[in-house]
Design a protein around this motif. Structure first.
Motif, PDB file in Angstrom:
ATOM      1  N   LYS A   7       0.878  -1.170   0.000  1.00  0.00           N
ATOM      2  CA  LYS A   7       0.000   0.000   0.000  1.00  0.00           C
ATOM      3  C   LYS A   7       0.910   1.214   0.000  1.00  0.00           C
ATOM      4  N   PHE A   8       0.717   2.080  -0.990  1.00  0.00           N
ATOM      5  CA  PHE A   8       1.482   3.310  -1.114  1.00  0.00           C
ATOM      6  C   PHE A   8       0.577   4.490  -0.781  1.00  0.00           C
ATOM      7  N   THR A   9       1.136   5.477  -0.105  1.00  0.00           N
ATOM      8  CA  THR A   9       0.454   6.749   0.097  1.00  0.00           C
ATOM      9  C   THR A   9       1.322   7.810  -0.565  1.00  0.00           C
ATOM     10  N   VAL A  10       0.744   8.496  -1.536  1.00  0.00           N
ATOM     11  CA  VAL A  10       1.475   9.478  -2.327  1.00  0.00           C
ATOM     12  C   VAL A  10       1.013  10.872  -1.919  1.00  0.00           C
ATOM     13  N   SER A  11       1.956  11.718  -1.528  1.00  0.00           N
ATOM     14  CA  SER A  11       1.652  13.082  -1.093  1.00  0.00           C
ATOM     15  C   SER A  11       2.252  14.087  -2.057  1.00  0.00           C
ATOM     16  N   GLY A  12       1.688  15.282  -2.056  1.00  0.00           N
ATOM     17  CA  GLY A  12       2.159  16.358  -2.913  1.00  0.00           C
ATOM     18  C   GLY A  12       1.008  16.879  -3.751  1.00  0.00           C
ATOM     19  N   THR A  13       1.316  17.385  -4.938  1.00  0.00           N
ATOM     20  CA  THR A  13       0.281  17.807  -5.881  1.00  0.00           C
ATOM     21  C   THR A  13      -0.086  16.576  -6.694  1.00  0.00           C
ATOM     22  N   VAL A  14      -1.032  15.788  -6.166  1.00  0.00           N
ATOM     23  CA  VAL A  14      -1.349  14.500  -6.779  1.00  0.00           C
ATOM     24  C   VAL A  14      -2.852  14.328  -7.045  1.00  0.00           C
ATOM     25  N   GLN A  15      -3.644  15.334  -6.725  1.00  0.00           N
ATOM     26  CA  GLN A  15      -5.064  15.295  -7.075  1.00  0.00           C
ATOM     27  C   GLN A  15      -5.346  16.406  -8.072  1.00  0.00           C
ATOM     28  N   GLY A  16      -6.226  16.117  -9.029  1.00  0.00           N
ATOM     29  CA  GLY A  16      -6.564  17.105 -10.045  1.00  0.00           C
ATOM     30  C   GLY A  16      -5.546  17.215 -11.164  1.00  0.00           C
ATOM     31  N   VAL A  17      -4.628  16.239 -11.245  1.00  0.00           N
ATOM     32  CA  VAL A  17      -3.579  16.265 -12.281  1.00  0.00           C
ATOM     33  C   VAL A  17      -3.542  14.961 -13.092  1.00  0.00           C
ATOM     34  N   GLY A  18      -4.607  14.166 -13.012  1.00  0.00           N
ATOM     35  CA  GLY A  18      -4.660  12.903 -13.750  1.00  0.00           C
ATOM     36  C   GLY A  18      -3.879  11.779 -13.101  1.00  0.00           C
ATOM     37  N   PHE A  19      -3.536  11.927 -11.829  1.00  0.00           N
ATOM     38  CA  PHE A  19      -2.690  10.937 -11.164  1.00  0.00           C
ATOM     39  C   PHE A  19      -3.330   9.542 -11.172  1.00  0.00           C
ATOM     40  N   ARG A  20      -4.619   9.474 -10.825  1.00  0.00           N
ATOM     41  CA  ARG A  20      -5.270   8.157 -10.767  1.00  0.00           C
ATOM     42  C   ARG A  20      -5.333   7.512 -12.151  1.00  0.00           C
ATOM     43  N   TYR A  21      -5.656   8.291 -13.163  1.00  0.00           N
ATOM     44  CA  TYR A  21      -5.745   7.770 -14.525  1.00  0.00           C
ATOM     45  C   TYR A  21      -4.391   7.220 -14.982  1.00  0.00           C
ATOM     46  N   PHE A  22      -3.343   8.021 -14.851  1.00  0.00           N
ATOM     47  CA  PHE A  22      -2.024   7.589 -15.312  1.00  0.00           C
ATOM     48  C   PHE A  22      -1.461   6.447 -14.463  1.00  0.00           C
ATOM     49  N   THR A  23      -1.802   6.429 -13.171  1.00  0.00           N
ATOM     50  CA  THR A  23      -1.387   5.312 -12.315  1.00  0.00           C
ATOM     51  C   THR A  23      -2.035   4.014 -12.789  1.00  0.00           C
ATOM     52  N   THR A  24      -3.304   4.091 -13.137  1.00  0.00           N
ATOM     53  CA  THR A  24      -4.006   2.913 -13.649  1.00  0.00           C
ATOM     54  C   THR A  24      -3.390   2.440 -14.963  1.00  0.00           C
ATOM     55  N   MET A  25      -3.067   3.377 -15.842  1.00  0.00           N
ATOM     56  CA  MET A  25      -2.434   3.022 -17.112  1.00  0.00           C
ATOM     57  C   MET A  25      -1.089   2.327 -16.883  1.00  0.00           C
ATOM     58  N   LYS A  26      -0.279   2.865 -15.967  1.00  0.00           N
ATOM     59  CA  LYS A  26       1.038   2.281 -15.680  1.00  0.00           C
ATOM     60  C   LYS A  26       0.879   0.902 -15.050  1.00  0.00           C
ATOM     61  N   ALA A  27      -0.040   0.773 -14.106  1.00  0.00           N
ATOM     62  CA  ALA A  27      -0.262  -0.519 -13.447  1.00  0.00           C
ATOM     63  C   ALA A  27      -0.705  -1.574 -14.460  1.00  0.00           C
ATOM     64  N   ASN A  28      -1.593  -1.208 -15.369  1.00  0.00           N
ATOM     65  CA  ASN A  28      -2.049  -2.155 -16.395  1.00  0.00           C
ATOM     66  C   ASN A  28      -0.904  -2.530 -17.331  1.00  0.00           C
ATOM     67  N   GLU A  29      -0.070  -1.560 -17.672  1.00  0.00           N
ATOM     68  CA  GLU A  29       1.097  -1.825 -18.521  1.00  0.00           C
ATOM     69  C   GLU A  29       2.024  -2.845 -17.861  1.00  0.00           C
ATOM     70  N   LEU A  30       2.148  -2.765 -16.531  1.00  0.00           N
ATOM     71  CA  LEU A  30       3.040  -3.670 -15.795  1.00  0.00           C
ATOM     72  C   LEU A  30       2.348  -4.968 -15.356  1.00  0.00           C
ATOM     73  N   GLY A  31       1.054  -5.085 -15.609  1.00  0.00           N
ATOM     74  CA  GLY A  31       0.324  -6.300 -15.236  1.00  0.00           C
ATOM     75  C   GLY A  31       0.024  -6.403 -13.752  1.00  0.00           C
ATOM     76  N   LEU A  32      -0.142  -5.261 -13.078  1.00  0.00           N
ATOM     77  CA  LEU A  32      -0.414  -5.263 -11.638  1.00  0.00           C
ATOM     78  C   LEU A  32      -1.909  -5.290 -11.362  1.00  0.00           C
ATOM     79  N   LEU A  33      -2.257  -5.716 -10.164  1.00  0.00           N
ATOM     80  CA  LEU A  33      -3.643  -5.738  -9.703  1.00  0.00           C
ATOM     81  C   LEU A  33      -3.782  -4.795  -8.526  1.00  0.00           C
ATOM     82  N   GLY A  34      -4.976  -4.218  -8.326  1.00  0.00           N
ATOM     83  CA  GLY A  34      -5.213  -3.375  -7.168  1.00  0.00           C
ATOM     84  C   GLY A  34      -6.096  -2.194  -7.471  1.00  0.00           C
ATOM     85  N   TYR A  35      -5.831  -1.077  -6.788  1.00  0.00           N
ATOM     86  CA  TYR A  35      -6.642   0.122  -6.979  1.00  0.00           C
ATOM     87  C   TYR A  35      -5.847   1.379  -6.660  1.00  0.00           C
TER      88      TYR A  35
END
Length: 90
Positions: A7-35
């Motif tokens: 479980k990672f907690t990411v702090s900084g300017t991480v909301q309103g910048v597409g962070f969740r979308y791009f994180t999902t794209m990267k996770a799918n590219e790497l074959g990871l599971l989660g949310y």
């Protein structure tokens, strides 16, 4: 296959910048599971599971995030295994 689960907690300017979308794209590219989800304090929480090598690459990516993000801190904790069938935004 040696599965890692964190479980990672990411702090900084991480909301309103597409962070969740791009994180999902990267996770799918790497074959990871989660949310990935926004937290009420402005942080983003990521729960991910996958092979050791892919998890290391994902952690390195999370330290920087997408182009518009500004990650100031990344906290990592081991997590119990879980049963997701994909990686999703919650």
């Amino acid at each position: 296959m040696y599965q890692k689960c964190y479980k990672f907690t990411v702090s900084g300017t991480v909301q309103g910048v597409g962070f969740r979308y791009f994180t999902t794209m990267k996770a799918n590219e790497l074959g990871l599971l989660g949310y990935v989800k926004n937290l009420s304090n402005g942080d983003v929480e990521v729960l991910a599971s996958g092979d050791k090598r892919e998890m290391e690459a994902f952690e390195c990516w999370l330290e920087k995030g997408p182009r518009l993000a500004n990650v100031s801190k990344l906290k990592k904790e081991e997590a119990d295994s879980f049963s997701f069938t994909d990686f999703q935004i919650t």
